[in-house]
Design an enzyme around this catalytic site. Structure first.
Site, mmCIF file in Angstrom:
data_model
loop_
_atom_site.group_PDB
_atom_site.id
_atom_site.type_symbol
_atom_site.label_atom_id
_atom_site.label_comp_id
_atom_site.label_asym_id
_atom_site.label_seq_id
_atom_site.Cartn_x
_atom_site.Cartn_y
_atom_site.Cartn_z
ATOM 1 N N GLY A 1 0.823 -1.206 0.000
ATOM 2 C CA GLY A 1 0.000 0.000 0.000
ATOM 3 C C GLY A 1 0.854 1.252 0.000
ATOM 4 O O GLY A 1 1.984 1.244 0.483
ATOM 5 N N SER A 2 0.324 2.344 -0.566
ATOM 6 C CA SER A 2 1.021 3.622 -0.498
ATOM 7 C C SER A 2 0.815 4.232 0.883
ATOM 8 O O SER A 2 0.051 3.716 1.697
ATOM 9 C CB SER A 2 0.496 4.566 -1.576
ATOM 10 O OG SER A 2 0.864 4.094 -2.854
ATOM 11 N N GLY A 3 1.498 5.337 1.137
ATOM 12 C CA GLY A 3 1.367 6.006 2.422
ATOM 13 C C GLY A 3 2.542 5.740 3.348
ATOM 14 O O GLY A 3 2.591 6.255 4.460
ATOM 15 N N HIS A 4 3.510 4.913 2.867
ATOM 16 C CA HIS A 4 4.679 4.597 3.690
ATOM 17 C C HIS A 4 5.947 5.186 3.090
ATOM 18 O O HIS A 4 7.045 4.766 3.421
ATOM 19 C CB HIS A 4 4.845 3.076 3.802
ATOM 20 C CG HIS A 4 3.613 2.383 4.241
ATOM 21 N ND1 HIS A 4 2.984 2.696 5.423
ATOM 22 C CD2 HIS A 4 2.859 1.424 3.658
ATOM 23 C CE1 HIS A 4 1.903 1.938 5.545
ATOM 24 N NE2 HIS A 4 1.802 1.164 4.491
ATOM 25 N N LYS B 1 5.947 -7.504 2.789
ATOM 26 C CA LYS B 1 5.663 -7.266 4.200
ATOM 27 C C LYS B 1 4.516 -8.190 4.622
ATOM 28 O O LYS B 1 3.551 -8.378 3.874
ATOM 29 C CB LYS B 1 5.277 -5.799 4.425
ATOM 30 C CG LYS B 1 6.362 -4.822 3.984
ATOM 31 C CD LYS B 1 6.156 -3.409 4.476
ATOM 32 C CE LYS B 1 4.932 -2.697 3.926
ATOM 33 N NZ LYS B 1 4.874 -2.630 2.435
ATOM 34 N N ASP C 1 -1.015 -8.186 1.267
ATOM 35 C CA ASP C 1 0.224 -8.223 0.498
ATOM 36 C C ASP C 1 0.601 -9.663 0.181
ATOM 37 O O ASP C 1 1.001 -9.982 -0.946
ATOM 38 C CB ASP C 1 1.353 -7.542 1.289
ATOM 39 C CG ASP C 1 1.081 -6.067 1.494
ATOM 40 O OD1 ASP C 1 1.737 -5.257 0.836
ATOM 41 O OD2 ASP C 1 0.178 -5.727 2.283
ATOM 42 N N HIS D 1 0.029 1.108 9.565
ATOM 43 C CA HIS D 1 -1.262 1.510 9.003
ATOM 44 C C HIS D 1 -2.129 2.068 10.116
ATOM 45 O O HIS D 1 -3.340 2.140 10.003
ATOM 46 C CB HIS D 1 -1.985 0.334 8.370
ATOM 47 C CG HIS D 1 -1.160 -0.395 7.369
ATOM 48 N ND1 HIS D 1 -0.316 -1.417 7.722
ATOM 49 C CD2 HIS D 1 -1.022 -0.218 6.032
ATOM 50 C CE1 HIS D 1 0.304 -1.857 6.631
ATOM 51 N NE2 HIS D 1 -0.097 -1.146 5.603
#
Ligand SMILES: Nc1ncnc2c1ncn2[C@@H]1O[C@H](COP(=O)(O)OP(=O)(O)O)[C@@H](O)[C@H]1O
Ligand SMILES: Nc1ncnc2c1ncn2[C@@H]1O[C@H](COP(=O)(O)OP(=O)(O)O)[C@@H](O)[C@H]1O
Ligand SMILES: [Mg+2]
Ligand SMILES: [Mg+2]
Ligand SMILES: [Mg+2]
Ligand SMILES: [Mg+2]
Lengths: 333, 216, 333, 216
Positions: free
Chosen positions: C54-57, C105, C110, C219
């Protein structure tokens, strides 16, 4: 206020100690007076560069100490310019006999303290030149203000001057190139939310739920106006046109485009802004020859960003591209 | 109280106390139109001053003590206020010469030199919404009082009252120097923190001169 | 919610476009399906490494695409694992015939999506090995959970595996070294305030004025407990002992100490934490041989940090030190 | 309504509508015990499904349509729910074979295969507080209804009611799979978002089978 700190009075000393420990390969930290200098001592005959200012803008300045950039950085208390003593101590520690350039952001406190340090250094037989950075177009440079503020463009000036010093230029040349970088650089920022100075315990300012501070400074100083939040594309357009108008950017120019995060802005937002700014420039026939995106000149955990444009010529490009090895900027080494 | 070195010590002590008490108020004023550190800066500086003054020999002259305040502020305060107030004390010390006691004229000379020091460093004019707006009315009132034959303590009282009024009178102003100058019209309605702290310093001088070293 | 974005639905596409434009010297961006790969094509006979999530990391993972680290990164929507299609497309784009290592991860989404992509890639004749990163000691690895989460330690695994691939190791060796890095790495984080997912519009969780989430995930998943805010030295002690106990660090060990910012934490706070963690380790007779401090695996603008410790042996040290040239980590080139 | 390919289209259309309407509710459930994206994920997936279904030939069989849902969800949803629900539809399509119309047994076979697909991918057991806790009661209720001779529409109604109850019954549970498993006891009191969305999907099947394709 929630912060990951111990006593607010110890914030800078502890952070600098941690910085020194984490980057012992690059820097040496002096405590009392507090400054950060390159791990290797001064190179005889090479110009040294010293910068500094209030803490809270990390990685500026200590993050830029190292090969190809600063010789020393002098961090003051959070948002408070350092006093002349540590500036003088740093100056003596890094002088290699070829003189020292001070890169000073244009704030009354920084100007006065670096001025005093320069007087004291000269009294000790060290030649000092000072360059003021005043890239923030949010504030008019008029008789009725303290002049434009030095903000994110400081990184560009430190990189250019550092590369010039590293290749062996003399003090006059390094200073002249630093001034050329200042003259070629303009910035403007926007904030959605202010950072909180540890000993103050409250945010520097409080905005409404849909309000932004347009033209904000890096100490949370207000800028041009408070206005309603807009899509970032519109905000970028406002920031960029203020910057390019003031700089007089025209079709055919080659520029460095630098989108700077203020500390609390997710990286995806910086890249979204970069994307729009790059598009706008290329629509205007301007070539984005170099880029920088990230948190380089912050305001604690401020949510916001600034846009900096530097008009590049061949020499500035070459100096920008030169190898650099610091905690926050590293390339070619 | 005779205005000798004992008074200078009392004045400094009183200033340190007042600035510690007012630390948050001053920072809050600065947060409104600056960056929120003014109270912290001065509290830090005067804490250092208090410590160093305690280590001076008993026979230190007023000028020696005032100069020690100057160098300590310069080396511990930082920001705009450090060099400005530091220069004020530095020039004030020079004006005192080797006098062991201040008469009314010496008080006026001290205040005038201090104000001139601030202007020399900061280039501010009256009405720029800076600490000068406390110092200049204080100098004028002190001169007038001395002219009319007031005692040194009364000269300081006149100066303190004028400084307090001057600080209050910064509220409607737009700033033209320092960080508040970036605000334009938005500075209106806020008191300048540096004018306020300078007024507190001058009031501390008057209070100790009157022997009224009461806790606030 | 105030964010510097346009339509929340466009956040990832626009950010990736901006990333590609800003780092055109390092990467090429594919849109539809979305992935980021190294600017230079695959090297025949060299193992390729693909990661994603996921994006945001950010900068994870795209910020680590380049020489000596990842061959490609596949960003999903914010906090949502990508689907198999872009993973497969990235895999095909970077395979140099020597096989592809997936660094995944350990999250259900994932794992499942990379698993499907691996099946599809194998069907296309590409050999794929997968390594799961599960460094987060906040969550017990038991039958009653989805297993430990992959958090900041992912950077260490990507660096080690990338250096191994770059020096020409075969797929089995690269995978084995990646697994050795996983086995040698543990992390744990703490949050003072959550980030806000753009399309959610509200923070992932809300803490009281003096409350912290101890053991938080990237998250915004909760961890061990909510507890009162303490001085950071005490928090660091708790985090570090959880990490070193689990890893079984003992006097005489040499470690990499990594203090990671979650996105909204001022850099001075990270260095204050680093300082204490380094002190504690050296009091225990552990040598901090390498360091990393900064925002490397973030959770949007979350205020908080995590501490990662990797036990180093000579080979892991050599691979950690090997040259790397990516947007977010660069050294030796 | 006859459970032919027209019904499958109606079911998918209805699912897309409901998930769009419930998008924020589902994400909010996920924000409580996960990462807040579940509604967004499914809304994105079913928007793509709706688009692709519109482009299929009129004579597409139920299995073809269900398989298209599967591949579309797998390639557009991501996260945990994408592969899990995708596999559910994929296995469901296989169970349908080339039938052009579903009888009660076929409905049970569809639901059973779907549930088995979720379990195959996700390894969750009943009571782990996942979407399985909606699917398994639905399968059991459907089987019982079919056994007692219910119509296909009534089998779906029984399944839907059981799924809704199953979703509600996740509230007191501690999660053992997926992101909510990290919460331990703190997941208690919150409904599992995946169980809720699966219940909505099965309810959409029952509602369209009953011909009650009413707007919610
Ligand atoms: N040029 C100047 N001349 C006189 N006083 C000034 C000038 N600039 C700033 N000041 C005074 O300094 C005060 C701010 O001091 P302080 O907050 O300690 O420093 P900084 O602005 O660097 O944070 C202002 O309130 C003002 O009174
Ligand atoms: N192993 C599993 N088996 C069955 N269902 C699962 C499993 N893991 C997660 N789920 C379901 O997936 C849902 C979460 O989906 P979603 O939010 O879209 O994905 P993510 O957790 O990746 O953000 C949970 O509510 C749960 O019902
Ligand atoms: Mg200040
Ligand atoms: Mg201030
Ligand atoms: Mg997710
Ligand atoms: Mg989710």
């Amino acid at each position: 206020m929630k912060k990951l700190i111990n006593d607010p009075a110890d914030v800078v000393a502890e952070a600098v100690a941690g910085f020194g420990a984490a980057h012992a390969d690059l820097v040496v930290v002096s405590h009392d007076p507090t400054f950060v200098r390159r791990a290797e001592g001064p190179t005889p005959g090479r110009v040294a560069i010293v910068s500094g200012g209030g803490s809270g803008h990390e990685p500026l300045h200590a993050g830029f100490v190292g090969y190809g950039m600063l010789s020393a950085a002098v961090p003051g208390p959070v948002f408070t310019s350092p006093t002349p003593d540590p500036i003088l101590a740093a100056t003596s520690a890094v002088d290699g006999g070829a003189g020292v350039l001070y890169i000073v952001k244009n704030y009354t406190g920084d100007v006065l303290n670096f001025e005093t340090a320069a007087d004291l250094a000269e009294a000790d037989g060290i030649t000092v030149e000072s360059v003021l950075v005043d890239d923030d177009v949010a504030v008019k440079d008029s008789l009725f203000t303290a002049g434009r503020r030095g903000v994110a463009g400081t990184v560009v000036v430190e990189k250019i001057a550092g590369a010039s010093a590293e290749r062996g230029d003399d003090l006059a040349t390094v200073a002249a190139l630093a001034r050329r970088a200042v003259a070629a650089t303009r910035s403007m920022g926007v904030a959605l939310a202010a950072g909180t100075v540890p000993h103050a315990g409250e945010p520097g300012f409080v905005l409404g739920d849909d309000e932004i501070e347009f033209g904000v400074g890096i100490h949370g100083e207000p800028g041009r106006e408070r206005m309603p939040l807009e899509p970032v594309d519109a905000i970028v357009e406002r920031l960029l046109s203020a910057v390019t108008d003031d700089l007089g950017v025209a079709a055919g120019d080659r520029v460095l485009l630098f989108v700077n995060g203020m500390g609390g802005t997710p990286s995806i937002e910086l890249y979204i802004a970069y994307r729009r700014a790059a598009e706008l420039l290329s629509e205007q026939g301007v070539t984005v020859a170099r880029s920088l995106v990230g948190d380089y000149v912050t305001s604690l955990e401020m949510q916001g960003l600034s846009i900096t444009v530097t008009r590049l010529d061949d020499e500035l490009t070459e100096l920008w591209d030169a190898p650099v090895e610091t905690a926050a900027l590293r390339r070619g080494r | 109280m005779t205005l000798d070195s004992t008074w200078v010590r009392a004045w400094i002590e009183r200033t340190a106390e007042v600035l510690t008490t007012e630390r948050h108020t001053l920072s809050e004023l600065d947060r409104q139109i600056g960056d929120g550190d003014h109270g912290e800066n001065l509290a830090r500086g005067f804490a250092a001053v208090r410590e160093r003054i305690g280590q001076t020999p008993d026979d230190a002259t007023p000028a020696t003590l005032v100069k020690l305040v100057a160098t300590t502020l310069i080396s511990t305060v930082g920001g705009a206020a450090g060099p400005l107030l530091g220069t004020a004390y530095l020039k004030g010390a020079a004006a005192l010469g080797d006098a062991s006691e201040l008469d009314a004229r010496a008080v006026v000379a001290l205040l005038t030199a201090a104000r001139d020091g601030v202007v020399l460093r900061g280039k501010a004019e009256t009405g720029d919404k800076t600490m000068v707006d406390a110092w200049t009315p204080a100098v004028d009132a002190a001169a007038a009082a001395a002219e009319s034959g007031a005692t040194p303590a009364d000269v300081l009282r006149a100066a303190a009252d004028a400084a307090a009024e001057g600080a209050a009178a910064t509220e409607p102003l737009v700033a033209r120097k320092g960080r508040a100058s970036y605000l334009g019209d938005r500075a209106i309605g806020h008191r300048d923190p540096g004018a306020q702290s300078s007024s507190l310093i001058i009031t501390a001088a008057a209070d100790t001169a009157a022997g009224s070293n009461k806790e606030s």
